[in-house]
Design a protein around this motif. Structure first.
Motif, PDB file in Angstrom:
ATOM      1  N   ALA A 226       0.903  -1.206  -0.091  1.00  0.00           N
ATOM      2  CA  ALA A 226       0.015  -0.070  -0.139  1.00  0.00           C
ATOM      3  C   ALA A 226       0.990   1.249   0.018  1.00  0.00           C
ATOM      4  N   MET A 227       2.087   1.330   0.874  1.00  0.00           N
ATOM      5  CA  MET A 227       2.813   2.320   0.910  1.00  0.00           C
ATOM      6  C   MET A 227       3.357   2.681  -0.500  1.00  0.00           C
ATOM      7  N   VAL A 228       3.904   1.699  -1.213  1.00  0.00           N
ATOM      8  CA  VAL A 228       4.416   2.115  -2.533  1.00  0.00           C
ATOM      9  C   VAL A 228       3.508   2.606  -3.427  1.00  0.00           C
ATOM     10  N   ASN A 229       2.218   2.251  -3.458  1.00  0.00           N
ATOM     11  CA  ASN A 229       1.193   2.636  -4.270  1.00  0.00           C
ATOM     12  C   ASN A 229       0.871   4.090  -4.013  1.00  0.00           C
ATOM     13  N   PHE A 230       0.904   4.478  -2.835  1.00  0.00           N
ATOM     14  CA  PHE A 230       0.627   6.000  -2.278  1.00  0.00           C
ATOM     15  C   PHE A 230       1.798   6.711  -2.756  1.00  0.00           C
ATOM     16  N   ILE A 231       2.996   6.433  -2.586  1.00  0.00           N
ATOM     17  CA  ILE A 231       3.995   7.236  -2.879  1.00  0.00           C
ATOM     18  C   ILE A 231       4.349   7.423  -4.259  1.00  0.00           C
ATOM     19  N   ARG A 232       4.153   6.493  -5.313  1.00  0.00           N
ATOM     20  CA  ARG A 232       3.950   6.363  -6.435  1.00  0.00           C
ATOM     21  C   ARG A 232       3.097   7.626  -6.995  1.00  0.00           C
ATOM     22  N   GLN A 233       1.881   7.482  -6.455  1.00  0.00           N
ATOM     23  CA  GLN A 233       0.778   8.572  -6.986  1.00  0.00           C
ATOM     24  C   GLN A 233       1.132   9.823  -5.958  1.00  0.00           C
ATOM     25  N   LYS A 234       2.215   9.954  -5.369  1.00  0.00           N
ATOM     26  CA  LYS A 234       2.587  11.160  -4.715  1.00  0.00           C
ATOM     27  C   LYS A 234       1.403  11.687  -3.690  1.00  0.00           C
ATOM     28  N   LYS A 235       0.841  10.520  -3.087  1.00  0.00           N
ATOM     29  CA  LYS A 235      -0.435  10.643  -1.816  1.00  0.00           C
ATOM     30  C   LYS A 235       0.061  10.695  -0.528  1.00  0.00           C
ATOM     31  N   ALA A 236       1.602  10.888  -0.193  1.00  0.00           N
ATOM     32  CA  ALA A 236       2.080  10.973   1.009  1.00  0.00           C
ATOM     33  C   ALA A 236       3.151  11.956   0.963  1.00  0.00           C
ATOM     34  N   ASP A 237       3.222  12.554   2.063  1.00  0.00           N
ATOM     35  CA  ASP A 237       4.228  13.884   2.109  1.00  0.00           C
ATOM     36  C   ASP A 237       5.631  12.981   2.782  1.00  0.00           C
TER      37      ASP A 237
ATOM     38  N   PHE B 101      -4.088  17.642   6.965  1.00  0.00           N
ATOM     39  CA  PHE B 101      -4.118  16.799   5.774  1.00  0.00           C
ATOM     40  C   PHE B 101      -5.487  16.321   5.374  1.00  0.00           C
ATOM     41  N   ASP B 102      -5.772  16.001   4.191  1.00  0.00           N
ATOM     42  CA  ASP B 102      -6.924  15.633   3.719  1.00  0.00           C
ATOM     43  C   ASP B 102      -6.948  14.088   3.962  1.00  0.00           C
TER      44      ASP B 102
ATOM     45  N   ALA C  54      -3.585  11.697   4.288  1.00  0.00           N
ATOM     46  CA  ALA C  54      -3.457  11.220   5.577  1.00  0.00           C
ATOM     47  C   ALA C  54      -3.373   9.804   5.708  1.00  0.00           C
ATOM     48  N   SER C  55      -4.412   9.048   4.774  1.00  0.00           N
ATOM     49  CA  SER C  55      -4.130   7.515   4.824  1.00  0.00           C
ATOM     50  C   SER C  55      -2.831   7.254   4.134  1.00  0.00           C
ATOM     51  N   GLY C  56      -2.385   7.934   3.197  1.00  0.00           N
ATOM     52  CA  GLY C  56      -0.956   7.776   2.542  1.00  0.00           C
ATOM     53  C   GLY C  56       0.265   7.707   3.670  1.00  0.00           C
ATOM     54  N   ASN C  57       0.057   8.939   4.179  1.00  0.00           N
ATOM     55  CA  ASN C  57       0.982   9.152   5.274  1.00  0.00           C
ATOM     56  C   ASN C  57       1.304   8.165   6.386  1.00  0.00           C
ATOM     57  N   ALA C  58      -0.252   7.606   6.677  1.00  0.00           N
ATOM     58  CA  ALA C  58      -0.423   6.602   7.830  1.00  0.00           C
ATOM     59  C   ALA C  58       0.229   5.112   7.311  1.00  0.00           C
ATOM     60  N   LYS C  59       0.035   4.802   5.994  1.00  0.00           N
ATOM     61  CA  LYS C  59       0.682   3.586   5.553  1.00  0.00           C
ATOM     62  C   LYS C  59       2.028   3.410   5.640  1.00  0.00           C
ATOM     63  N   VAL C  60       2.866   4.713   5.573  1.00  0.00           N
ATOM     64  CA  VAL C  60       4.568   4.818   5.714  1.00  0.00           C
ATOM     65  C   VAL C  60       4.708   4.434   7.136  1.00  0.00           C
ATOM     66  N   LEU C  61       3.994   5.185   8.093  1.00  0.00           N
ATOM     67  CA  LEU C  61       4.246   4.810   9.372  1.00  0.00           C
ATOM     68  C   LEU C  61       3.838   3.369  10.021  1.00  0.00           C
ATOM     69  N   ASN C  62       2.823   3.067   9.246  1.00  0.00           N
ATOM     70  CA  ASN C  62       2.244   1.850   9.690  1.00  0.00           C
ATOM     71  C   ASN C  62       3.169   0.684   9.193  1.00  0.00           C
ATOM     72  N   PHE C  63       4.011   0.819   8.135  1.00  0.00           N
ATOM     73  CA  PHE C  63       4.751  -0.207   7.559  1.00  0.00           C
ATOM     74  C   PHE C  63       6.095   0.038   8.583  1.00  0.00           C
ATOM     75  N   ALA C  64       6.478   1.027   8.908  1.00  0.00           N
ATOM     76  CA  ALA C  64       7.569   1.128   9.816  1.00  0.00           C
ATOM     77  C   ALA C  64       7.118   0.442  11.262  1.00  0.00           C
ATOM     78  N   SER C  65       6.048   0.927  11.834  1.00  0.00           N
ATOM     79  CA  SER C  65       5.523   0.161  13.089  1.00  0.00           C
ATOM     80  C   SER C  65       5.429  -1.448  13.131  1.00  0.00           C
ATOM     81  N   ASN C  66       4.944  -1.856  11.894  1.00  0.00           N
ATOM     82  CA  ASN C  66       4.840  -3.366  11.626  1.00  0.00           C
ATOM     83  C   ASN C  66       6.295  -4.032  11.563  1.00  0.00           C
ATOM     84  N   LEU C  67       7.185  -3.282  10.741  1.00  0.00           N
ATOM     85  CA  LEU C  67       8.488  -3.749  10.752  1.00  0.00           C
ATOM     86  C   LEU C  67       9.401  -4.195  12.069  1.00  0.00           C
ATOM     87  N   GLY C  68       9.288  -2.954  12.730  1.00  0.00           N
ATOM     88  CA  GLY C  68       9.813  -2.951  14.163  1.00  0.00           C
ATOM     89  C   GLY C  68       9.276  -4.312  15.027  1.00  0.00           C
ATOM     90  N   SER C  69       7.999  -4.047  15.003  1.00  0.00           N
ATOM     91  CA  SER C  69       7.228  -5.032  15.834  1.00  0.00           C
ATOM     92  C   SER C  69       7.713  -6.552  15.375  1.00  0.00           C
TER      93      SER C  69
END
Length: 260
Positions: free
Chosen positions: A67-78, A177-178, A182-197
């Protein structure tokens, strides 16, 4: 516990985990909450709870990454912002996972229920909130608040999990954020939290790789479809799914707490 369905074959359990992973990945890629589907499915395999959670984190890493890759590719994450917040989420999730292995988080359910109700009411009554992005730049006090959000929700994801995406999206909307960004940003951080865990669960030998990777394949497919749909349909769609999943999470948590 798939035996009651006559599904005790070597292939059937991974197949069902794949299907559960696909549904969870689809939902989670849009607004979070996929753990409501994937964790119970993993627990039905009769794995010890710690191993079930670790195996689920393995699958979730793949789903969040897709999900993160798709949001980043479409520039829907800061990217400029989330790359500064990512280390805090990562560290927070490691701390939360270490704690959950030692202390069951049973007594936090009332707090989570209260927070989800507050988030839901806020979104329902402020109908124009999150429709348009008003975010400019995170400096000073605003950045400190975002760091605290990233750290605490990362810890929450490692310690408990359900609602992580919801709380991250709410935090980013609060920052201006809209819903879609916000969803795109959330997926980047969610990836980080999942990986750390996940790293902690691997170190503790709490991962079943066959079951985890079976669900991971489904998560990749579901997350890819879900994130693309969110990007295509836009903010209104994400807001609607956000409300539906928040209500679903509330119903599940309240049932577990008051009945189960």
């Amino acid at each position: 516990m798939f035996e009651w369905m006559g599904l005790d074959s070597v292939l059937m359990v991974p197949l069902l985990l794949f299907l559960a992973g696909a549904i969870a990945g689809f939902v989670d890629s849009i607004v979070g909450g996929g753990g409501l589907i994937s964790v119970p499915a993993m627990l039905l395999t009769n794995l010890p709870p710690g191993v079930a959670l670790g195996s689920n984190k393995l699958a979730s890493v793949f789903g969040a990454f897709s999900a993160m890759v798709n949001f980043i590719r479409q520039k829907k994450a800061d990217i400029g912002l989330v790359k500064r917040l990512l280390p805090f989420t990562f560290v927070g999730s490691i701390a939360g996972t270490i704690l959950v292995i030692s202390i069951p988080p049973l007594y936090l359910k009332p707090i989570i229920i209260f927070l989800l109700i507050a988030v839901l009411l806020f979104v329902l009554f402020k109908k124009d909130w999150g429709e348009v992005s008003t975010y400019t730049k995170a400096t000073g006090r605003r950045f400190v608040l975002l760091v605290l959000m990233a750290l605490s929700i990362g810890f929450y994801d490692g310690f408990i999990g359900p609602g992580t995406g919801t709380f991250l999206i709410f935090g980013f909307i609060f920052a201006g954020f809209d819903f879609l960004l916000a969803s795109g940003n959330a997926k980047v951080l969610n990836f980080a939290s999942n990986l750390g865990s996940l790293l902690v669960f691997i170190a503790m030998d709490h991962v079943n790789y066959v079951y985890g990777l079976s669900a991971a394949v489904g998560q990749i497919i579901g997350a890819t479809i879900g994130s693309r749909m969110a990007i295509r349909k836009g903010t209104g769609f994400v807001r609607l799914v956000f409300i539906v999943m928040t209500v679903s999470m509330l119903a599940k948590l309240m049932y577990d707490y008051f009945v189960g």
